[in-house]
Scaffold this active site. Structure first.
Site, PDB file in Angstrom:
ATOM      1  N   GLU A 185     119.228  53.342  15.637  1.00 57.97           N
ATOM      2  CA  GLU A 185     119.378  54.702  16.180  1.00 57.97           C
ATOM      3  C   GLU A 185     120.139  54.674  17.505  1.00 57.97           C
ATOM      4  O   GLU A 185     120.901  55.581  17.817  1.00 57.97           O
ATOM      5  CB  GLU A 185     117.992  55.360  16.334  1.00 57.97           C
ATOM      6  CG  GLU A 185     117.414  55.728  14.973  1.00 57.97           C
ATOM      7  CD  GLU A 185     115.899  55.725  14.897  1.00 57.97           C
ATOM      8  OE1 GLU A 185     115.214  55.745  15.933  1.00 57.97           O
ATOM      9  OE2 GLU A 185     115.384  55.688  13.751  1.00 57.97           O
ATOM     10  N   HIS A 242     118.315  48.922  18.425  1.00 57.59           N
ATOM     11  CA  HIS A 242     117.844  49.638  17.230  1.00 57.59           C
ATOM     12  C   HIS A 242     119.014  50.433  16.642  1.00 57.59           C
ATOM     13  O   HIS A 242     119.877  50.908  17.377  1.00 57.59           O
ATOM     14  CB  HIS A 242     116.697  50.570  17.629  1.00 57.59           C
ATOM     15  CG  HIS A 242     115.993  51.161  16.454  1.00 57.59           C
ATOM     16  ND1 HIS A 242     116.474  52.260  15.783  1.00 57.59           N
ATOM     17  CD2 HIS A 242     114.845  50.791  15.811  1.00 57.59           C
ATOM     18  CE1 HIS A 242     115.651  52.545  14.776  1.00 57.59           C
ATOM     19  NE2 HIS A 242     114.663  51.664  14.771  1.00 57.59           N
ATOM     20  N   SER A 250     110.858  51.393   6.542  1.00 64.24           N
ATOM     21  CA  SER A 250     109.868  52.042   5.660  1.00 64.24           C
ATOM     22  C   SER A 250     108.773  51.088   5.197  1.00 64.24           C
ATOM     23  O   SER A 250     108.323  51.170   4.054  1.00 64.24           O
ATOM     24  CB  SER A 250     110.571  52.704   4.468  1.00 64.24           C
ATOM     25  OG  SER A 250     111.495  53.674   4.933  1.00 64.24           O
ATOM     26  N   GLY A 263     113.435  55.028   8.122  1.00 66.80           N
ATOM     27  CA  GLY A 263     113.037  56.432   8.120  1.00 66.80           C
ATOM     28  C   GLY A 263     113.432  57.169   6.857  1.00 66.80           C
ATOM     29  O   GLY A 263     113.377  58.398   6.800  1.00 66.80           O
ATOM     30  N   GLY A 290     108.229  51.932  11.999  1.00 66.76           N
ATOM     31  CA  GLY A 290     108.480  53.229  12.632  1.00 66.76           C
ATOM     32  C   GLY A 290     107.388  54.227  12.269  1.00 66.76           C
ATOM     33  O   GLY A 290     106.303  54.222  12.838  1.00 66.76           O
ATOM     34  N   GLY A 291     107.679  55.059  11.275  1.00 67.31           N
ATOM     35  CA  GLY A 291     106.781  56.163  10.905  1.00 67.31           C
ATOM     36  C   GLY A 291     105.319  55.764  10.765  1.00 67.31           C
ATOM     37  O   GLY A 291     104.430  56.452  11.294  1.00 67.31           O
ATOM     38  N   LYS A 328     109.309  55.446  18.589  1.00 69.39           N
ATOM     39  CA  LYS A 328     110.515  56.269  18.824  1.00 69.39           C
ATOM     40  C   LYS A 328     110.186  57.342  19.878  1.00 69.39           C
ATOM     41  O   LYS A 328     109.366  57.084  20.747  1.00 69.39           O
ATOM     42  CB  LYS A 328     111.004  56.877  17.514  1.00 69.39           C
ATOM     43  CG  LYS A 328     111.098  55.835  16.385  1.00 69.39           C
ATOM     44  CD  LYS A 328     111.883  56.292  15.212  1.00 69.39           C
ATOM     45  CE  LYS A 328     111.715  55.294  14.074  1.00 69.39           C
ATOM     46  NZ  LYS A 328     112.794  55.327  13.123  1.00 69.39           N
ATOM     47  N   ASN A 383     107.192  50.930  16.376  1.00 69.60           N
ATOM     48  CA  ASN A 383     108.233  51.601  17.160  1.00 69.60           C
ATOM     49  C   ASN A 383     107.938  53.091  17.080  1.00 69.60           C
ATOM     50  O   ASN A 383     108.199  53.722  16.060  1.00 69.60           O
ATOM     51  CB  ASN A 383     109.615  51.288  16.562  1.00 69.60           C
ATOM     52  CG  ASN A 383     110.709  52.107  17.230  1.00 69.60           C
ATOM     53  OD1 ASN A 383     110.528  52.607  18.337  1.00 69.60           O
ATOM     54  ND2 ASN A 383     111.851  52.241  16.562  1.00 69.60           N
ATOM     55  N   GLU A 396     116.677  45.039  10.035  1.00 71.57           N
ATOM     56  CA  GLU A 396     116.413  46.419   9.655  1.00 71.57           C
ATOM     57  C   GLU A 396     117.627  46.989   8.920  1.00 71.57           C
ATOM     58  O   GLU A 396     118.567  47.477   9.567  1.00 71.57           O
ATOM     59  CB  GLU A 396     116.143  47.262  10.903  1.00 71.57           C
ATOM     60  CG  GLU A 396     114.927  46.819  11.682  1.00 71.57           C
ATOM     61  CD  GLU A 396     114.204  47.998  12.301  1.00 71.57           C
ATOM     62  OE1 GLU A 396     113.043  48.186  11.999  1.00 71.57           O
ATOM     63  OE2 GLU A 396     114.839  48.749  13.059  1.00 71.57           O
TER      64      GLU A 396
HETATM   65  C1  PEP Z   1     112.137  51.632  12.819  1.00 72.18           C
HETATM   66  O1  PEP Z   1     112.162  52.639  13.493  1.00 72.18           O
HETATM   67  O2  PEP Z   1     112.482  50.543  13.303  1.00 72.18           O
HETATM   68  C2  PEP Z   1     111.703  51.727  11.420  1.00 72.18           C
HETATM   69  C3  PEP Z   1     111.680  50.640  10.681  1.00 72.18           C
HETATM   70  O3  PEP Z   1     111.317  52.970  10.984  1.00 72.18           O
HETATM   71  P1  PEP Z   1     110.559  53.317   9.604  1.00 72.18           P
HETATM   72  O4  PEP Z   1     109.438  52.318   9.454  1.00 72.18           O
HETATM   73  O5  PEP Z   1     110.074  54.705   9.778  1.00 72.18           O
HETATM   74  O6  PEP Z   1     111.565  53.162   8.518  1.00 72.18           O
END
Ligand code: PEP
Length: 256
Positions: free
Chosen positions: A101, A99, A217, A177, A238-239, A15, A13, A171
């Site tokens: 966010e 999501h 994460s 994040g 994500g990251g 973002k 993802n 999640e």
């Molecule tokens: C996400 O954006 O769905 C996510 C899991 O981010 P991160 O891996 O950065 O925690």
């Protein structure tokens, strides 16, 4: 691990990151690193404006392209929105829905998530439906209730066949994040709770066929342990999906 019962899917993802040229560069870095990996599907969920560039860059590789949201109506006076057909024609095969966010900053409810999932399915796009508890809810001991309710509401009205085409991403909001990861046992437990909800709503066979990812994460250092759990069928990343080497390492932890 349940590679024989259901698909393992590693989805990035991105973002709100990267322009089309940045998307091409990242995918071109990623492709040789994941070449030859089998045993998991690989997806990058990119900003709307990157979809076509990403699809072109992914050609000839195992990497599929997804979007990060979809409107639930087919067309009409919905300024600023993007329909499932539009995504499909640009080359998106997956879409992230609900999501945290979007729930936090754009007020999305489970009911809206449900409508979006239906629109994606109708267009032949695989919805990746996100559910997960807040830190406060985990501390209050109501994770099971929250995640079960979200799952029920998000899947409302979907047929057995529809549900087999859905991916659910567990999640925990406190892990997204933040650098804080759920332990592999916590991830397995809640993914298992989601699977039980699906078994009760549909049947055991259907529940065993649904891909349930963990997200929060996930990185090269913890991926193998999380992905080794019975109920964890992949990850929403994500990251780490913005760094080709890290994303490739997670894909390799999931694949063969
Ligand atoms: C996400 O954006 O769905 C996510 C899991 O981010 P991160 O891996 O950065 O925690």
């Amino acid at each position: 691990m349940n590679r024989e019962l259901r698909k393992t899917v590693i989805a990035g993802n991105w973002k709100m990151n990267l322009t089309p040229s940045g998307a091409r560069k990242l995918i071109n870095e990623l492709k040789p690193l994941i070449d030859g990996v089998t045993g998991c599907d690989i997806v990058v969920c990119v900003p709307f404006t990157d979809i076509e560039a990403a699809r072109e860059a992914c050609e000839g590789s195992a990497v599929k392209v997804g979007a990060q949201n979809v409107h639930f109506e087919a067309k009409g006076a919905f300024t600023g929105e993007i329909s499932a057909e539009m995504l499909k024609e640009c080359g998106a095969e997956y879409v992230v829905i609900g999501h945290s966010e979007r729930r936090q900053y754009f007020g999305e409810t489970d009911q809206v998530v449900n409508l979006r999932a239906k629109a994606a399915l109708a267009a032949g796009i695989t919805p990746i439906i996100c559910v997960g508890e807040l830190l406060k809810e985990r501390e209050e001991g109501i994770t099971e209730e929250i995640v079960s309710m979200q799952t029920k509401l998000c899947l409302a009205g979907l047929s057995c066949e529809d549900v087999k085409r859905v991916i659910i991403a567990y999640e925990p909001v406190w892990a997204i994040g933040t650098g804080k990861t759920a332990t592999s046992d916590q991830a397995d437990e809640v993914c298992g709770i989601i699977r039980n909800v699906i078994a009760k709503l549909y049947d055991g066979k259907t529940a065993e066929a649904v891909t349930i990812q963990y997200g929060g994460s996930m990185k090269p250092g913890n991926a193998a342990e999380l992905l080794g759990k019975y109920n964890v069928d992949g990850g929403l990343i994500g990251g780490a999906s913005l760094v080709a080497g890290d994303f490739a390492a997670i894909v390799k932890a999931a694949g063969q």
